[in-house]
Design a protein around this motif. Sequence first.
Motif, PDB file in Angstrom:
ATOM      1  N   ARG A 107      -7.912  -2.699   7.493  1.00 57.02           N
ATOM      2  CA  ARG A 107      -8.662  -2.562   8.555  1.00 57.02           C
ATOM      3  C   ARG A 107      -9.315  -3.502   9.191  1.00 57.02           C
ATOM      4  N   ARG A 130      -5.054   0.235  -3.876  1.00 58.99           N
ATOM      5  CA  ARG A 130      -4.493   0.476  -2.575  1.00 58.99           C
ATOM      6  C   ARG A 130      -5.772   0.727  -1.567  1.00 58.99           C
ATOM      7  N   SER A 131      -6.890   1.147  -2.183  1.00 60.17           N
ATOM      8  CA  SER A 131      -8.147   1.378  -1.162  1.00 60.17           C
ATOM      9  C   SER A 131      -8.423  -0.375  -0.792  1.00 60.17           C
ATOM     10  N   LYS A 174      -6.080  -1.223   1.955  1.00 61.38           N
ATOM     11  CA  LYS A 174      -6.045  -0.729   3.385  1.00 61.38           C
ATOM     12  C   LYS A 174      -7.361  -1.059   3.864  1.00 61.38           C
ATOM     13  N   ALA A 210       0.862  -1.262  -0.009  1.00 66.32           N
ATOM     14  CA  ALA A 210      -0.070   0.115  -0.038  1.00 66.32           C
ATOM     15  C   ALA A 210       0.768   1.187   0.014  1.00 66.32           C
TER      16      ALA A 210
END
Length: 181
Positions: free
Chosen positions: A175, A167-168, A171, A137
């Motif tokens: 999370r 990248r999203s 991420k 990321a």
Amino acid sequence: MLIRCDFITNPASGDVQSESPWVKVGSDYLVVGIVAGAGAPSHLRIVDDSGEPSLWPMAMFTVIDGQLPPEWEAHGRAGALVIEPREFLSADYWERYWDGGKEERRLFHEFVESAIATRERGEVDIAATRDELVLLASSLNEALEAVEDWEFDTRLGGSPDEARALRSKIKNLLRETRKPD
């Protein structure tokens, strides 16, 4: 895992035969299990031409894509090493399947549909640590900052929007898998 049939052996006699109602030479098959017995030939459980699972000698096939999904597990059963999806792990799963078990058939067909959809989308499964995902990321973030949009595809093989979307996803995965403090 995807394989291609090179030749056909008769399941009862082991003799090579020219045709079968379940597999065809040159056709590709989805593997749904691997059975390796001590002192016995290894077998692959495939989705055959009837759409049902069937066991065939591994020697009949060439591996096209040897990637096993991460949710597959290995376990011992009746003197054999069996590698298959978690859903199929119970010792009597296949017996219940062939006895018409609705839950077993539902699980099998869901697995097959998911595997086919994943292949059609061109998705691959990777194993990575959280630290490796953070590195990936961060690398995407650095590339987005350092490379101009007009040269992004040429230098990196994808658009800035694709890099942002990846990248999203990373991420979000980080999370979702974060350990509580």
